[in-house]
Design a protein around this motif. Structure first.
Motif, PDB file in Angstrom:
ATOM      1  N   THR A   1       0.785  -1.308  -0.165  1.00  0.00           N
ATOM      2  CA  THR A   1       0.089   0.084   0.129  1.00  0.00           C
ATOM      3  C   THR A   1       0.955   1.121   0.109  1.00  0.00           C
ATOM      4  N   GLY A   2       0.575   2.277  -0.434  1.00  0.00           N
ATOM      5  CA  GLY A   2       1.010   3.651  -0.232  1.00  0.00           C
ATOM      6  C   GLY A   2       0.124   4.492   0.641  1.00  0.00           C
ATOM      7  N   ASN A   3      -0.756   4.051   1.213  1.00  0.00           N
ATOM      8  CA  ASN A   3      -1.790   4.855   2.087  1.00  0.00           C
ATOM      9  C   ASN A   3      -1.065   5.335   3.169  1.00  0.00           C
ATOM     10  N   LYS A   4      -0.621   6.380   3.351  1.00  0.00           N
ATOM     11  CA  LYS A   4       0.240   6.843   4.539  1.00  0.00           C
ATOM     12  C   LYS A   4      -0.830   7.255   5.525  1.00  0.00           C
ATOM     13  N   ALA A   5      -1.869   8.122   5.053  1.00  0.00           N
ATOM     14  CA  ALA A   5      -3.069   8.368   6.078  1.00  0.00           C
ATOM     15  C   ALA A   5      -3.670   7.203   6.948  1.00  0.00           C
ATOM     16  N   LEU A   6      -3.746   6.284   6.330  1.00  0.00           N
ATOM     17  CA  LEU A   6      -4.364   4.973   6.825  1.00  0.00           C
ATOM     18  C   LEU A   6      -3.377   4.277   7.715  1.00  0.00           C
ATOM     19  N   LEU A   7      -2.012   4.217   7.420  1.00  0.00           N
ATOM     20  CA  LEU A   7      -1.036   3.565   8.244  1.00  0.00           C
ATOM     21  C   LEU A   7      -0.693   4.438   9.369  1.00  0.00           C
ATOM     22  N   ALA A   8      -0.755   5.699   9.274  1.00  0.00           N
ATOM     23  CA  ALA A   8      -0.613   6.683  10.166  1.00  0.00           C
ATOM     24  C   ALA A   8      -1.429   6.557  11.354  1.00  0.00           C
ATOM     25  N   GLU A   9      -2.878   6.197  11.153  1.00  0.00           N
ATOM     26  CA  GLU A   9      -3.941   6.051  11.843  1.00  0.00           C
ATOM     27  C   GLU A   9      -4.265   4.542  12.596  1.00  0.00           C
ATOM     28  N   HIS A  10      -4.040   3.770  11.425  1.00  0.00           N
ATOM     29  CA  HIS A  10      -4.319   2.487  11.923  1.00  0.00           C
ATOM     30  C   HIS A  10      -3.230   1.163  11.560  1.00  0.00           C
ATOM     31  N   GLY A  11      -1.934   1.809  11.516  1.00  0.00           N
ATOM     32  CA  GLY A  11      -0.782   0.924  11.107  1.00  0.00           C
ATOM     33  C   GLY A  11      -0.752  -0.127  12.209  1.00  0.00           C
ATOM     34  N   GLY A  12      -0.946   0.149  13.466  1.00  0.00           N
ATOM     35  CA  GLY A  12      -0.751  -0.781  14.580  1.00  0.00           C
ATOM     36  C   GLY A  12      -1.588  -1.905  14.462  1.00  0.00           C
ATOM     37  N   GLU A  13      -2.779  -1.602  14.042  1.00  0.00           N
ATOM     38  CA  GLU A  13      -3.955  -2.683  13.862  1.00  0.00           C
ATOM     39  C   GLU A  13      -3.480  -3.487  12.475  1.00  0.00           C
ATOM     40  N   ILE A  14      -3.229  -2.957  11.519  1.00  0.00           N
ATOM     41  CA  ILE A  14      -2.872  -3.673  10.291  1.00  0.00           C
ATOM     42  C   ILE A  14      -1.686  -4.430  10.472  1.00  0.00           C
ATOM     43  N   PHE A  15      -0.417  -4.093  11.018  1.00  0.00           N
ATOM     44  CA  PHE A  15       0.808  -4.779  11.143  1.00  0.00           C
ATOM     45  C   PHE A  15       0.623  -5.869  12.087  1.00  0.00           C
ATOM     46  N   ARG A  16      -0.287  -5.805  13.190  1.00  0.00           N
ATOM     47  CA  ARG A  16      -0.662  -6.913  13.913  1.00  0.00           C
ATOM     48  C   ARG A  16      -1.313  -7.726  13.490  1.00  0.00           C
ATOM     49  N   GLU A  17      -2.379  -7.439  12.456  1.00  0.00           N
ATOM     50  CA  GLU A  17      -3.047  -8.570  11.845  1.00  0.00           C
ATOM     51  C   GLU A  17      -1.922  -9.402  10.879  1.00  0.00           C
ATOM     52  N   ALA A  18      -0.951  -8.451  10.067  1.00  0.00           N
ATOM     53  CA  ALA A  18      -0.255  -9.233   9.179  1.00  0.00           C
ATOM     54  C   ALA A  18       0.648 -10.183  10.161  1.00  0.00           C
ATOM     55  N   GLY A  19       1.193  -9.672  11.260  1.00  0.00           N
ATOM     56  CA  GLY A  19       2.245 -10.548  11.973  1.00  0.00           C
ATOM     57  C   GLY A  19       1.412 -11.833  12.540  1.00  0.00           C
ATOM     58  N   LYS A  20       0.189 -11.767  12.738  1.00  0.00           N
ATOM     59  CA  LYS A  20      -0.724 -12.897  13.306  1.00  0.00           C
ATOM     60  C   LYS A  20      -0.770 -13.916  12.307  1.00  0.00           C
TER      61      LYS A  20
END
Length: 435
Positions: free
Chosen positions: A102-121
């Motif tokens: 993704t190139g979505n900086k606004a999304l990652l700035a706000e929800h990056g923790g949630e997204i990266f935890r899901e990826a790690g799981k």
């Protein structure tokens, strides 16, 4: 070898560039991977086959959910932008076992923790090189090339629209409104440029830079954000007299765990490398304990620079998929489950030097009264510029101060307004002399 298959969500400017690269370089990508890299589906609500030359109409769909959950898809490339449905689609893709780019900086700035935890799981990767600096490979540089060092400070010119506007103001001697209109005419600024010129885009990118550099999570709400709309031609000219230029900087500093994270117009010495970064170019200047200062610069936005960054992530993730059992890289260079929220220093506690511009009555004692109030609050004057004396009842007074906490400056300016020492609200710009 089995092909690596891609679902592309969004085929606007950057998405169109990704399609062009996939159509242009299939042989190169197959040599890199040892297997074909195939575009399997493009989900876009308004895309027509003729919009991207060479894109087969059969690949286009309006059903993004079906695209990300198809069993034959390996990598989902999200280029919709915004928070929703992008967040929901990325989470569905990860749950379905797909790696994500993704190139979505606004999304990652706000929800990056949630997204990266899901990826790690799920043991999956999220690539986001295109989110900061366009084609400048700063994400990979911070995460990998500089991983052996401790980063102390990051200074970024990370919004090409603002940098172009400030460059035009500096070189052509025009005011903000004229420079903005010029940027819009050239396609460098949106019809509604608020996200750029008010600093929010830079703040989103700084969230990611701070996390990569210092290993702590920070949200946009924690970042002091100020745009360039109040910069005048007078400020540009006085900056030049002080040997400086004005840039919109995204600044992150690590002071032994107390993190500074701020976006605002900044005066920097005209001899500094960042001062020479003009037009729509981006640059990130990094200070490390061991390596010292390094700078990374290039086109910060646009179709092909950003598409190049997207494809770099796609190829890296595809390599991991081809090498069975290989460990995937931590997205931020740190295990996400061990990362904590940043303790961000309040802006009132941040120490800076300041440029001050007053409108003062042209009469004896005013300059002394200003200096007295500044001194009362702990601000010492480094230099003074006073022009047009005897030509008008009100004249500009320009001062440069030595370093002081912002709290002290605000109290001093408030006292001047209360006592009516100056004619209107003073303007100030922070100075970073020793980047």
């Amino acid at each position: 070898m089995k092909p690596v298959r891609i679902a592309l969500l969004g085929c606007g400017t950057v998405g169109g560039g990704v399609v062009k690269l996939l159509l242009r370089n299939p042989d190169k990508y197959e040599r890199i991977l040892g297997a074909p890299l195939q575009l399997a589906v493009v989900a876009d609500r308004s895309l027509k086959p003729d919009d991207v030359p060479g894109l087969p109409a059969k690949l286009i769909t309006r059903d993004a959910i079906a695209a990300v959950t198809r069993p034959d898809i390996d990598i989902v490339v999200e280029l919709f932008g915004g928070h929703e449905p992008a967040r929901a689609l990325i989470m569905k893709a990860l749950a379905a076992g797909k790696d994500v780019v993704t190139g979505n900086k606004a999304l990652l700035a706000e929800h990056g923790g949630e997204i990266f935890r899901e990826a790690g799981k799920h043991g999956l990767a999220v690539g986001f090189e295109a989110s900061v600096g366009g084609g400048v490979p700063i994400i990979r540089t911070l995460r990998e090339a500089l991983a052996g060092d401790r980063q102390r400070a990051v200074y970024g010119i990370v919004n090409g629209t603002c940098n172009s506007i400030l460059t035009t103001m500096t070189e052509n001697g025009v005011e903000f409104g004229t420079a903005l209109a010029d940027a819009q005419a050239k396609g460098l600024a949106e019809a509604n440029p608020a996200t750029d010129v008010e600093g929010h885009d830079s703040a989103h990118k700084l969230c990611l830079l701070v996390t990569l550099a210092f290993g702590v999570l920070v949200k946009p709400a924690q970042i002091y954000t100020e745009g360039i709309t109040r910069i005048t031609q007078a400020d540009i000219e006085y900056a030049r007299e002080l040997g400086c230029v004005i840039k919109l900087l995204a600044i992150g500093k690590d002071d032994d765990g107390a993190v500074e994270a701020r976006v605002h117009p900044t005066m920097i010495p005209e001899r500094h490398l960042l001062a020479g970064v003009g037009g729509a170019y981006n640059a990130i200047y990094i200070h490390g304990d061991a390596l010292g200062a390094t700078m990374y610069s290039g086109l910060g936005a646009g179709e092909m620079p950003s598409a190049t960054a997207v494809m770099a992530d796609v190829l890296e993730i595809a390599r991991h998929r081809m090498a069975e059992g290989s460990a995937r890289t931590h997205a931020f260079g740190f295990p996400i489950h061990l990362m904590k929220g940043a303790s961000v220093k309040p802006m009132d506690d941040v120490v800076c030097e300041y440029y001050l511009r007053f409108a003062a009555r042209d009469k004896p004692g005013v300059l002394g009264a200003i200096a007295s109030v500044l001194g009362k609050h702990g601000l010492s004057i480094a230099s003074v510029i006073q022009k047009d004396r005897g030509k008008a009842s009100t004249v500009p007074v320009i001062m440069r101060t030595h370093g002081a906490p912002e709290r002290s400056l605000k109290r001093a300016l408030a006292e001047m307004r209360k006592k009516k020492i100056v004619q209107s609200a003073p303007a100030f710009i922070r100075i970073e002399e020793k980047l």
